[in-house]
Design a protein around this motif. Structure first.
Motif, PDB file in Angstrom:
ATOM      1  N   PRO A   1     -12.796  -0.104  10.848  1.00 44.98           N
ATOM      2  CA  PRO A   1     -13.891   0.678  10.239  1.00 44.98           C
ATOM      3  C   PRO A   1     -14.115   0.024   8.895  1.00 44.98           C
ATOM      4  O   PRO A   1     -15.240   0.121   8.414  1.00 44.98           O
ATOM      5  CB  PRO A   1     -13.009   1.891   9.979  1.00 44.98           C
ATOM      6  N   LEU A   2     -13.002  -0.500   8.294  1.00 43.97           N
ATOM      7  CA  LEU A   2     -13.625  -1.243   6.874  1.00 43.97           C
ATOM      8  C   LEU A   2     -14.498  -2.315   7.215  1.00 43.97           C
ATOM      9  O   LEU A   2     -15.401  -2.635   6.313  1.00 43.97           O
ATOM     10  CB  LEU A   2     -12.151  -1.601   6.254  1.00 43.97           C
ATOM     11  N   SER A   3     -14.171  -3.338   8.338  1.00 42.19           N
ATOM     12  CA  SER A   3     -15.034  -4.299   8.473  1.00 42.19           C
ATOM     13  C   SER A   3     -16.438  -3.869   8.933  1.00 42.19           C
ATOM     14  O   SER A   3     -17.425  -4.342   8.434  1.00 42.19           O
ATOM     15  CB  SER A   3     -14.249  -5.070   9.571  1.00 42.19           C
ATOM     16  N   TYR A   4     -16.446  -2.757   9.622  1.00 41.57           N
ATOM     17  CA  TYR A   4     -17.786  -2.259   9.972  1.00 41.57           C
ATOM     18  C   TYR A   4     -18.603  -1.848   8.860  1.00 41.57           C
ATOM     19  O   TYR A   4     -19.644  -2.113   8.633  1.00 41.57           O
ATOM     20  CB  TYR A   4     -17.562  -1.294  11.234  1.00 41.57           C
ATOM     21  N   ALA A   5     -18.023  -0.898   8.031  1.00 36.05           N
ATOM     22  CA  ALA A   5     -18.587  -0.521   6.988  1.00 36.05           C
ATOM     23  C   ALA A   5     -19.051  -1.509   5.904  1.00 36.05           C
ATOM     24  O   ALA A   5     -20.274  -1.910   5.363  1.00 36.05           O
ATOM     25  CB  ALA A   5     -17.712   0.489   5.996  1.00 36.05           C
ATOM     26  N   ALA A   6     -18.478  -2.647   5.653  1.00 40.40           N
ATOM     27  CA  ALA A   6     -18.992  -3.670   4.934  1.00 40.40           C
ATOM     28  C   ALA A   6     -19.627  -4.638   5.377  1.00 40.40           C
ATOM     29  O   ALA A   6     -20.921  -4.875   4.884  1.00 40.40           O
ATOM     30  CB  ALA A   6     -17.298  -4.441   4.465  1.00 40.40           C
ATOM     31  N   TRP A   7     -19.742  -4.960   6.847  1.00 41.83           N
ATOM     32  CA  TRP A   7     -20.596  -5.717   7.565  1.00 41.83           C
ATOM     33  C   TRP A   7     -22.036  -5.137   7.526  1.00 41.83           C
ATOM     34  O   TRP A   7     -23.046  -5.750   7.191  1.00 41.83           O
ATOM     35  CB  TRP A   7     -20.063  -5.935   8.887  1.00 41.83           C
ATOM     36  N   THR A   8     -21.956  -3.843   7.892  1.00 37.21           N
ATOM     37  CA  THR A   8     -23.190  -3.137   8.204  1.00 37.21           C
ATOM     38  C   THR A   8     -24.100  -2.775   6.577  1.00 37.21           C
ATOM     39  O   THR A   8     -25.463  -2.611   6.585  1.00 37.21           O
ATOM     40  CB  THR A   8     -23.199  -1.595   8.871  1.00 37.21           C
ATOM     41  N   ARG A   9     -23.362  -2.710   5.741  1.00 36.95           N
ATOM     42  CA  ARG A   9     -23.646  -2.340   4.243  1.00 36.95           C
ATOM     43  C   ARG A   9     -23.773  -3.431   3.093  1.00 36.95           C
ATOM     44  O   ARG A   9     -24.127  -3.508   2.120  1.00 36.95           O
ATOM     45  CB  ARG A   9     -22.930  -1.242   3.642  1.00 36.95           C
ATOM     46  N   GLY A  10     -23.405  -4.670   3.902  1.00 34.50           N
ATOM     47  CA  GLY A  10     -23.437  -6.013   2.748  1.00 34.50           C
ATOM     48  C   GLY A  10     -22.498  -5.811   1.767  1.00 34.50           C
ATOM     49  O   GLY A  10     -22.777  -6.504   0.786  1.00 34.50           O
ATOM     50  N   MET A  11     -21.422  -5.237   1.997  1.00 36.03           N
ATOM     51  CA  MET A  11     -20.384  -5.044   0.913  1.00 36.03           C
ATOM     52  C   MET A  11     -19.235  -5.814   0.902  1.00 36.03           C
ATOM     53  O   MET A  11     -19.013  -6.674   2.068  1.00 36.03           O
ATOM     54  CB  MET A  11     -19.637  -3.685   0.946  1.00 36.03           C
ATOM     55  N   ASP A  12     -18.609  -6.291  -0.021  1.00 34.65           N
ATOM     56  CA  ASP A  12     -17.233  -7.055  -0.148  1.00 34.65           C
ATOM     57  C   ASP A  12     -16.225  -6.037   0.742  1.00 34.65           C
ATOM     58  O   ASP A  12     -15.873  -5.132   0.036  1.00 34.65           O
ATOM     59  CB  ASP A  12     -16.972  -7.338  -1.504  1.00 34.65           C
ATOM     60  N   VAL A  13     -15.643  -6.446   1.788  1.00 36.29           N
ATOM     61  CA  VAL A  13     -14.490  -5.654   2.245  1.00 36.29           C
ATOM     62  C   VAL A  13     -13.491  -5.337   1.622  1.00 36.29           C
ATOM     63  O   VAL A  13     -12.692  -4.407   1.795  1.00 36.29           O
ATOM     64  CB  VAL A  13     -14.340  -6.297   3.673  1.00 36.29           C
ATOM     65  N   THR A  14     -13.115  -6.141   0.358  1.00 38.77           N
ATOM     66  CA  THR A  14     -11.983  -5.953  -0.339  1.00 38.77           C
ATOM     67  C   THR A  14     -12.198  -4.588  -1.318  1.00 38.77           C
ATOM     68  O   THR A  14     -11.570  -4.206  -2.099  1.00 38.77           O
ATOM     69  CB  THR A  14     -11.590  -7.079  -1.192  1.00 38.77           C
ATOM     70  N   ALA A  15     -13.624  -4.396  -1.525  1.00 38.96           N
ATOM     71  CA  ALA A  15     -13.934  -3.400  -2.612  1.00 38.96           C
ATOM     72  C   ALA A  15     -13.194  -2.055  -1.725  1.00 38.96           C
ATOM     73  O   ALA A  15     -13.176  -0.817  -2.659  1.00 38.96           O
ATOM     74  CB  ALA A  15     -15.438  -3.463  -2.405  1.00 38.96           C
ATOM     75  N   MET A  16     -12.973  -1.983  -0.574  1.00 33.17           N
ATOM     76  CA  MET A  16     -12.360  -0.584   0.100  1.00 33.17           C
ATOM     77  C   MET A  16     -10.780  -0.969   0.057  1.00 33.17           C
ATOM     78  O   MET A  16     -10.240  -0.383   1.209  1.00 33.17           O
ATOM     79  CB  MET A  16     -13.026  -0.587   1.383  1.00 33.17           C
ATOM     80  N   TRP A  17     -10.249  -1.340  -0.956  1.00 35.06           N
ATOM     81  CA  TRP A  17      -8.868  -1.624  -0.977  1.00 35.06           C
ATOM     82  C   TRP A  17      -8.048  -0.384  -0.639  1.00 35.06           C
ATOM     83  O   TRP A  17      -7.134  -0.465  -0.115  1.00 35.06           O
ATOM     84  CB  TRP A  17      -8.436  -2.167  -2.298  1.00 35.06           C
ATOM     85  N   PRO A  18      -8.503   0.773  -1.037  1.00 36.33           N
ATOM     86  CA  PRO A  18      -7.536   1.909  -0.749  1.00 36.33           C
ATOM     87  C   PRO A  18      -7.513   2.037   0.950  1.00 36.33           C
ATOM     88  O   PRO A  18      -6.578   2.564   1.507  1.00 36.33           O
ATOM     89  CB  PRO A  18      -8.315   3.091  -1.277  1.00 36.33           C
ATOM     90  N   GLY A  19      -8.655   1.573   1.470  1.00 36.72           N
ATOM     91  CA  GLY A  19      -8.983   1.679   2.985  1.00 36.72           C
ATOM     92  C   GLY A  19      -7.967   0.796   3.572  1.00 36.72           C
ATOM     93  O   GLY A  19      -7.204   0.886   4.473  1.00 36.72           O
ATOM     94  N   TRP A  20      -7.674  -0.403   2.929  1.00 36.55           N
ATOM     95  CA  TRP A  20      -6.614  -1.521   3.344  1.00 36.55           C
ATOM     96  C   TRP A  20      -5.355  -0.833   3.426  1.00 36.55           C
ATOM     97  O   TRP A  20      -4.560  -0.938   4.304  1.00 36.55           O
ATOM     98  CB  TRP A  20      -6.665  -2.645   2.687  1.00 36.55           C
ATOM     99  N   ILE A  21      -5.062  -0.163   2.337  1.00 36.93           N
ATOM    100  CA  ILE A  21      -3.577   0.374   2.128  1.00 36.93           C
ATOM    101  C   ILE A  21      -3.365   1.538   3.213  1.00 36.93           C
ATOM    102  O   ILE A  21      -2.516   1.699   4.116  1.00 36.93           O
ATOM    103  CB  ILE A  21      -3.281   1.174   0.718  1.00 36.93           C
ATOM    104  N   ALA A  22      -4.541   2.237   3.114  1.00 36.76           N
ATOM    105  CA  ALA A  22      -4.412   3.427   4.441  1.00 36.76           C
ATOM    106  C   ALA A  22      -4.265   2.879   5.921  1.00 36.76           C
ATOM    107  O   ALA A  22      -3.487   3.259   6.479  1.00 36.76           O
ATOM    108  CB  ALA A  22      -5.568   4.317   4.359  1.00 36.76           C
ATOM    109  N   ALA A  23      -4.846   1.817   6.163  1.00 35.35           N
ATOM    110  CA  ALA A  23      -4.821   1.183   7.394  1.00 35.35           C
ATOM    111  C   ALA A  23      -3.515   0.616   7.671  1.00 35.35           C
ATOM    112  O   ALA A  23      -2.829   0.839   8.888  1.00 35.35           O
ATOM    113  CB  ALA A  23      -5.890   0.137   7.331  1.00 35.35           C
ATOM    114  N   PHE A  24      -2.885  -0.025   6.555  1.00 34.62           N
ATOM    115  CA  PHE A  24      -1.729  -0.559   6.802  1.00 34.62           C
ATOM    116  C   PHE A  24      -0.508   0.577   6.866  1.00 34.62           C
ATOM    117  O   PHE A  24       0.323   0.347   8.090  1.00 34.62           O
ATOM    118  CB  PHE A  24      -1.171  -1.518   5.676  1.00 34.62           C
ATOM    119  N   VAL A  25      -0.523   1.624   6.204  1.00 38.37           N
ATOM    120  CA  VAL A  25       0.343   2.579   6.368  1.00 38.37           C
ATOM    121  C   VAL A  25       0.222   3.560   7.423  1.00 38.37           C
ATOM    122  O   VAL A  25       1.288   3.606   8.200  1.00 38.37           O
ATOM    123  CB  VAL A  25       0.411   3.518   4.803  1.00 38.37           C
TER     124      VAL A  25
END
Length: 164
Positions: free
Chosen positions: A88-112
């Protein structure tokens, strides 16, 4: 067998103790980021497919003739599942032209969330694990990754729809 061991242990990461599955999930994060940076969502999806089929093959080779169908040093399944949780993070970043690391809370949530579902093994995750074969080893983490991805999307929807 050497190629199977390198794939199955993710270049030896599976031999790190304690909690080899957690180490496998952790190493998946920077590699998932790299796949996204190099090729966006399509490359991450390709990586998931390669990890799944390569992991299935490696797990079958590494467990042939053994009573232990899911030894702790095999962590390629954690890599595949963790990458699914990141979709979901990769999709959002890819479709919106965002830096995927800007969604760092999502990375933590994905890991946990991935680690929670992988350890807890609810419902379909436990069913896949109980298969007792190489496919089950891979599928339980794929399903845990799907559950985690759904959780990431739910948390993002809650945050962006309710809290902001």
């Amino acid at each position: 067998m050497r190629a199977a061991a390198l794939i199955g242990t993710v270049l030896g990461v599976g031999h790190i103790r304690p909690a080899s599955g957690t180490w496998g999930s952790l190493v998946a994060l920077p590699w998932g980021w790299l796949l996204h940076v190099l090729g966006g969502l399509p490359l991450l999806v390709l990586g998931i497919v390669a990890a799944f089929f390569g992991g299935w093959w490696a797990t079958a080779r590494m467990t042939a003739g053994s009573d232990d169908h899911d030894p702790s040093h095999i962590v390629i399944d954690e890599v595949a599942g963790q990458w699914i949780a990141l979709l979901p993070l990769s999709y959002a970043a890819w479709t919106r032209g965002m830096d995927v690391t800007a969604m760092w809370p999502g990375w933590i949530a994905a890991f946990v969330l991935f680690r929670l579902f992988d350890i807890w093994k609810p419902w379909l995750v436990g069913w896949a694990d109980a298969r007792g074969d190489a496919l089950g080893v891979m599928l339980d983490d794929v399903i845990a990754g799907i559950f985690a991805a759904v959780g990431v999307m739910a948390l993002a929807g809650l945050y962006h729809g309710v809290m902001t």
